[in-house]
Design an enzyme around this catalytic site. Structure first.
Site, PDB file in Angstrom:
ATOM      1  CD  GLU A 255      -3.047  -1.193   0.283  1.00 18.64           C
ATOM      2  OE1 GLU A 255      -3.522  -2.247   0.049  1.00 18.64           O
ATOM      3  OE2 GLU A 255      -3.077  -0.181  -0.280  1.00 18.64           O
ATOM      4  CB  CYS A 289      -1.337   7.060   1.213  1.00 16.04           C
ATOM      5  SG  CYS A 289      -2.816   5.915   2.031  1.00 16.04           S
TER       6      CYS A 289
END
Ligand SMILES: NC(=O)C1=CN([C@@H]2O[C@H](COP(=O)(O)OP(=O)(O)OC[C@H]3O[C@@H](n4cnc5c(N)ncnc54)[C@H](OP(=O)(O)O)[C@@H]3O)[C@@H](O)[C@H]2O)C=CC1
Ligand SMILES: O=C(O)[C@H](O)CS(=O)(=O)O
Length: 483
Positions: A255, A289
């Site tokens: 990720e 993010c």
């Protein structure tokens, strides 16, 4: 240290094989809001990582052979304890990471939701039977735990990123070694304390804290007894870790970084879009993010959107995350502040205009004011790089085709957002955006029921949802002859 209801949650040694492991050296944990040292934690040497791998390997036969319902009972107990201690866990999280207490409480709930979700999903790991090519054979497909899982996680969600990985691993029957970011180890150690209280057998859940990220990472990515490596963090580091995993052909899930476009079409509900953009941009002081990284506004509504957005930003309160009412806490370090300010000044020098914010506070500060830039173009540094801070660049566009090209013009493909009330446009734009996750008239999209993950240079694999277990299971094909 702020007074905790249960001071036992403040742990300062790695948790290996069901016990607290003191190391020779210490690392300091500081409060980003004040710069004060809030804890000293054992700094595990690279040589001590092997103890965690041995423990996790030894615990595999017991843990993987438990009925899924038995694993679920222990995970449910862990979940209950986390919820019971939410306030203390949130206080610890805000003290070491800086986010506002309300956000920290939300992160604890969010992380726990993955434990609750996967405790149940583990009971639904279904296999298959497949019609054999000949009548004397039978084909059966079973699914089994991949083995020992190692994880490296970042400082921005020091509870939820571990929970999101460990929950799937444990539910699948894997044992788990977590290595948290050195700036924020306390949340991970508090999770270990509650895992121990839940009755989790020794070696099933291990947390190794050490400042030597590279050295520890080399062991976790190359150890032959670790079957799977999962990472959340920057794309740059993720690339390196994938390469390190190649030597032992580990299962890998990543990720990584993002550059989320937030597109406001002229048929959007502008007030809803403003609120969605505020929520997505300034969450965790912009240090997630999936934060909006570029706001694209169609030219016909650019002025009204920018004015409304500026008014909404003016209502945000910057300060110590422990202070009720604070919406934006400190960034993780003065260096992070400097990096963000550099993107702002470089883009202003190329023609961007400061609508609000954009100035450095006192030297060495962890704080950066919520900032809005207008007259930004997609080729400016503020638009091309992941900001990871509280700065909103506004880029205007004319046509749907033009904005899709601009939005996709990045190496990243994690999250994207757009606001429109035209159903045809919703389908066209959803299908053309090159991202793993798309928010439609919504700025906050992360939850345990959904598959979280990206495409392109934002990583691979999915965390959460019914898909999230796949990365922790191996298919086994059984072919029975002589029927
Ligand atoms: N896709 C996602 O879900 C997320 C992506 N990110 C991305 O990460 C970046 C910001 O977070 P940040 O923590 O600075 O990212 P980093 O990639 O620098 O660090 C992430 C983790 O990796 C560790 N690490 C760093 N270098 C190495 C190495 N060579 N070997 C092993 N471990 C290493 C760090 O340890 P230490 O901190 O102790 O040095 C930390 O625990 C942004 O790009 C952001 O988008 C962040 C969070 C979530
Ligand atoms: O680390 C992050 O940025 C998280 O993945 C974002 S979220 O899952 O909390 O939305």
């Amino acid at each position: 240290m702020q007074t905790l209801n249960d001071p036992q949650l403040l742990r300062n040694h790695s948790y290996i094989n069901g016990s607290w492991h003191a190391s020779e050296n210490q690392l300091m944990v500081t409060n980003p809001a004040t710069g004060e040292v809030i804890a000293q934690v054992s700094d595990a040497a690279v040589g001590e990582v092997d103890l965690a791998v041995k423990a996790a390997k030894q615990a595999m036969p017991l843990w993987s052979s438990l009925a899924a319902a038995e694993r679920a009972k222990l995970m449910r107990k862990w979940f209950d304890l986390i919820i019971e201690h939410q306030e203390d866990l949130a206080t610890i999280l805000t003290l070491e990471q800086g986010k506002p207490l309300a956000e920290a409480r939300g992160e604890i709930t969010y992380g726990a939701a993955y434990i609750e979700w996967f405790a149940e999903e583990g009971k639904r790991v279904y296999g298959d039977t497949i019609p054999a090519p000949s009548s004397d054979k039978r084909i059966v497909i079973t699914k089994q735990a991949v083995g020992v899982v190692a994880s490296v996680t970042p400082w921005n969600f020091p509870n939820a990123m571990i929970a999101r990985k460990a929950a799937a691993a444990l539910a699948a029957g894997c044992t788990f070694i977590g290595r948290p970011a050195s700036q924020t180890p306390l949340s991970a150690l508090a999770m270990a304390e509650l895992a121990e209280r839940s009755g989790m057998p020794p070696g099933v859940f291990n947390i190794i804290v050490g400042d030597d990220a590279r050295g520890i990472g080399e062991v976790l990515t190359q150890h032959p007894d670790i079957a799977k490596f999962t990472f959340t963090g920057s794309t740059q580091v993720g690339r390196q870790l994938i390469a390190q995993c190649a030597s032992t052909i580990k299962k890998v899930s990543m990720e990584l970084g993002g550059n989320a476009p937030f597109i406001v079409f002229d048929d959007a509900d502008v007030d809803a879009a403003v609120q969605g953009a505020i929520a997505s941009k300034y969450r965790n002081a912009g240090q997630t993010c999936v934060c909006t990284n570029r706001i694209f506004v169609q030219s016909g509504i650019a002025q009204v959107f920018t004015e409304k957005y500026k008014q909404a930003v003016a209502k945000l309160t910057l300060g110590n995350g422990l202070t009720e009412g604070v919406n934006i806490g400190p960034m993780i370090s003065p260096q992070a502040v400097a990096n963000v300010h550099e993107l702002v000044t470089a883009s202003v020098s190329l023609g961007a205009k400061v609508v609000t914010g954009g100035e450095l506070l006192e030297a060495g500060s962890h704080y950066y004011p919520p900032t809005v830039l207008s007259d930004v173009t997609n080729d400016m540094p503020i638009a091309q790089q992941e900001i990871f801070g509280p700065v909103a660049p506004i880029i205007t566009f004319d046509s749907e085709e033009q904005v899709i090209t601009l939005a996709n013009n990045t190496e990243y493909g994690l999250a994207a957002y757009f606001y429109s009330r035209d159903i045809g446009r919703v389908w066209r734009v959803s299908e053309k955006l090159e991202y793993g996750m798309v928010g439609i008239n919504e700025g906050i999209i992360s939850n345990a029921a959904a598959p979280f993950g990206g495409v392109k240079q934002s990583g691979n694999g999915r965390e959460g949802s019914k898909y999230g277990l796949d990365d922790y299971l191996e298919l086994k094909y059984l072919c029975m002859g002589g029927i």
